[in-house]
Write a protein that holds these residues in place. Structure first.
Motif, PDB file in Angstrom:
ATOM      1  N   GLU A 224       2.621  -9.571 -17.763  1.00  0.00           N
ATOM      2  CA  GLU A 224       2.841  -9.767 -19.282  1.00  0.00           C
ATOM      3  C   GLU A 224       2.029  -8.216 -19.808  1.00  0.00           C
ATOM      4  OE1 GLU A 224      -0.208 -12.773 -19.930  1.00  0.00           O
ATOM      5  OE2 GLU A 224      -1.854 -11.533 -18.999  1.00  0.00           O
ATOM      6  N   PRO A 225       2.290  -7.810 -21.063  1.00  0.00           N
ATOM      7  CA  PRO A 225       1.703  -6.772 -21.481  1.00  0.00           C
ATOM      8  C   PRO A 225       0.085  -6.672 -21.429  1.00  0.00           C
ATOM      9  CG  PRO A 225       3.326  -7.555 -22.968  1.00  0.00           C
ATOM     10  CD  PRO A 225       3.075  -8.691 -22.003  1.00  0.00           C
TER      11      PRO A 225
ATOM     12  N   LYS B  13     -14.984  -8.451 -16.592  1.00  0.00           N
ATOM     13  CA  LYS B  13     -13.726  -9.436 -16.486  1.00  0.00           C
ATOM     14  C   LYS B  13     -12.730  -8.776 -15.599  1.00  0.00           C
ATOM     15  CE  LYS B  13     -10.101 -11.878 -19.130  1.00  0.00           C
ATOM     16  NZ  LYS B  13      -9.401 -12.093 -20.401  1.00  0.00           N
ATOM     17  N   LEU B  14     -12.582  -7.542 -15.783  1.00  0.00           N
ATOM     18  CA  LEU B  14     -11.739  -7.064 -14.912  1.00  0.00           C
ATOM     19  C   LEU B  14     -12.515  -6.510 -13.621  1.00  0.00           C
ATOM     20  CD1 LEU B  14      -8.583  -5.658 -14.319  1.00  0.00           C
ATOM     21  CD2 LEU B  14      -9.573  -3.730 -15.275  1.00  0.00           C
TER      22      LEU B  14
ATOM     23  N   SER C  80      -2.552  -9.500 -12.837  1.00  0.00           N
ATOM     24  CA  SER C  80      -1.549  -9.314 -14.060  1.00  0.00           C
ATOM     25  C   SER C  80      -0.700  -7.916 -13.647  1.00  0.00           C
ATOM     26  CB  SER C  80      -2.018  -9.510 -15.322  1.00  0.00           C
ATOM     27  OG  SER C  80      -2.638  -8.167 -15.645  1.00  0.00           O
ATOM     28  N   THR C  81       0.585  -7.775 -14.159  1.00  0.00           N
ATOM     29  CA  THR C  81       1.183  -6.537 -14.043  1.00  0.00           C
ATOM     30  C   THR C  81       2.117  -6.432 -15.044  1.00  0.00           C
ATOM     31  OG1 THR C  81       2.645  -5.274 -12.420  1.00  0.00           O
ATOM     32  CG2 THR C  81       3.148  -7.729 -12.688  1.00  0.00           C
ATOM     33  N   PRO C  82       2.532  -5.360 -15.725  1.00  0.00           N
ATOM     34  CA  PRO C  82       3.530  -5.189 -16.748  1.00  0.00           C
ATOM     35  C   PRO C  82       4.718  -5.601 -16.608  1.00  0.00           C
ATOM     36  CG  PRO C  82       2.061  -3.117 -16.344  1.00  0.00           C
ATOM     37  CD  PRO C  82       1.944  -3.899 -15.266  1.00  0.00           C
TER      38      PRO C  82
ATOM     39  N   VAL D 171       1.606  -0.996 -11.279  1.00  0.00           N
ATOM     40  CA  VAL D 171       0.285  -1.047 -11.531  1.00  0.00           C
ATOM     41  C   VAL D 171      -0.009  -2.677 -11.550  1.00  0.00           C
ATOM     42  CG1 VAL D 171       0.148  -0.678 -13.736  1.00  0.00           C
ATOM     43  CG2 VAL D 171      -1.901  -0.363 -12.514  1.00  0.00           C
ATOM     44  N   PHE D 172      -1.297  -3.160 -10.809  1.00  0.00           N
ATOM     45  CA  PHE D 172      -1.859  -4.156 -11.081  1.00  0.00           C
ATOM     46  C   PHE D 172      -3.200  -4.280 -11.350  1.00  0.00           C
ATOM     47  CE2 PHE D 172       1.904  -5.303  -8.390  1.00  0.00           C
ATOM     48  CZ  PHE D 172       2.113  -6.543  -8.738  1.00  0.00           C
ATOM     49  N   PHE D 173      -3.349  -5.591 -12.216  1.00  0.00           N
ATOM     50  CA  PHE D 173      -4.853  -5.804 -12.336  1.00  0.00           C
ATOM     51  C   PHE D 173      -5.524  -7.029 -11.903  1.00  0.00           C
ATOM     52  CE2 PHE D 173      -2.665  -3.428 -15.754  1.00  0.00           C
ATOM     53  CZ  PHE D 173      -3.256  -2.330 -15.832  1.00  0.00           C
TER      54      PHE D 173
END
Length: 359
Positions: free
Chosen positions: A281-282, A296-297, A251-253, A241-243
């Motif tokens: 990053e978490p 923001k997202l 970001s991605t876990p 998953v990506f954000f």
């Protein structure tokens, strides 16, 4: 290490008419080609008996180790038909290396990457006519099972490696339309020191209960949180998953307890090529909710070999629902998807040398 494959074409091939009918609407993972590649392993012989033959059932003893102790790993990659009629494989070396790593973690015999790639290519060559045109592809499933006959907890001394192939359409019905996901608050996928970074069947078996829960809630997929704090987003049942944020960054876990996805790695590289910041990053589920509410997202999307990129439109949980980007597909996810798919089909330059041309 190299092995010479004995090529044994089937004596009962699918007719052109029947194959065309199957390719018209193959779905995903329901239709299979005529052949399979097989290589065997034993401690005294090493890897041997490499061959391509008619797809058929394996003769397995009821005491075969895989049936009792789950020594099993697999991979997934695709062959794509180019506009000029040629055939591309996308990053098979990465799949071969991940297969090697999975075998090491599961205490299985490690298949040399060059044998893995040769088996895949031999199968693609003999079943080339099964590759769909358009946005279809030939999904390749290399896998390995422990077949030593014994009852006792120890690594097997014998293995079967095989590759089968399935012509496929889109992973999700309707193509890359936004999907809904369910946040699993009762089940976890993996823990530190476990097999979360390994592509083994047990990981997926453990996700099925949570996936059934997601579907009962009207969702397409489940997303898991970390096993310790039950706060941080890890991955979906079968995808990373990506954000995407308002400043253009992604970001991605981080890796560790999640699968090191090859599509995930490709997206990171393509995004950075475009000058975007990508953080590994978490990211907590509470932060996900807050960032979606504040604006923001901007986007979230899932990715994997089967689905490529699927935008996430809604996140559902017992704590409430979150809608992302108005429930619509976002430009970053769709742009990355087009860029990646164009490379896979040979429509864009392959700057990272990811494509392997099957002659």
């Amino acid at each position: 290490m190299t092995l010479t494959f004995d090529i044994k074409p089937t004596t009962n091939p699918t007719s052109d008419q029947e194959r065309a009918a199957k390719l018209a609407n193959p779905g995903f993972g329901r239709v299979f080609t005529d052949h399979m590649a097989v290589v065997q392993y034993s401690q005294d012989k090493g890897w041997h008996s490499a061959r391509v033959e008619s797809r058929a059932n394996f003769p397995l003893d009821p005491a075969a180790a895989v049936l009792h102790y789950a020594q099993e790993i697999f991979e997934g990659l695709k062959a794509y038909k180019r506009d000029d009629g040629g055939v591309n494989l996308f990053r098979p070396v990465a799949n071969a290396q991940r297969f090697w790593n999975s075998a090491e973690r599961m205490a299985m015999a490690q298949l040399p990457p060059e044998v893995f790639i040769e088996a895949v290519e031999q199968l693609v060559r003999i079943d080339r006519a099964w590759i769909p045109g358009g946005e279809g592809s030939l999904y390749l499933r290399p896998f390995m099972i422990a077949n030593e006959v014994f009852l006792g907890v120890k690594p097997s001394a014998e293995y079967i490696f095989a590759v089968i192939a399935s012509p496929v359409g889109s992973y999700f019905k309707g193509g890359p339309a936004p999907v809904s996901i369910w946040v699993s608050e009762n089940y976890t996928r993996a823990a530190v020191g476990g097999t979360g970074g390994v592509k083994c069947g047990g990981n997926y078996a453990a996700s099925l209960k949570a996936q059934a829960e997601a579907m009962a809630q009207g969702c397409d997929q489940v997303v898991f949180l970390d096993a310790i704090e039950r706060r941080y987003v890890e991955e979906l049942g079968g995808m990373n998953v990506f954000f995407v944020f308002a400043d253009g960054s992604l970001s991605t876990p981080p890796l560790g307890t999640i699968l090191p996805g090859i599509t995930r790695d490709s997206i990171i590289k393509l995004a950075r090529d475009a000058g975007r910041e990508v953080r590994e990053e978490p990211y907590s589920i509470d932060q996900w909710r807050a960032d979606a509410a504040s604006g923001k997202l901007k986007e979230a999307f899932a990715c994997g070999t089967a689905a490529v990129i699927s935008p996430i439109g809604k996140v559902r949980s017992a704590s409430g629902d979150v809608v992302i980007n108005g429930g619509e597909a976002g430009p970053v996810a769709m742009g990355l998807r087009k860029q990646l798919v164009d490379i896979q089909y040979g429509r864009s330059p392959d700057l990272h040398q990811w494509i392997r041309d099957v002659k």
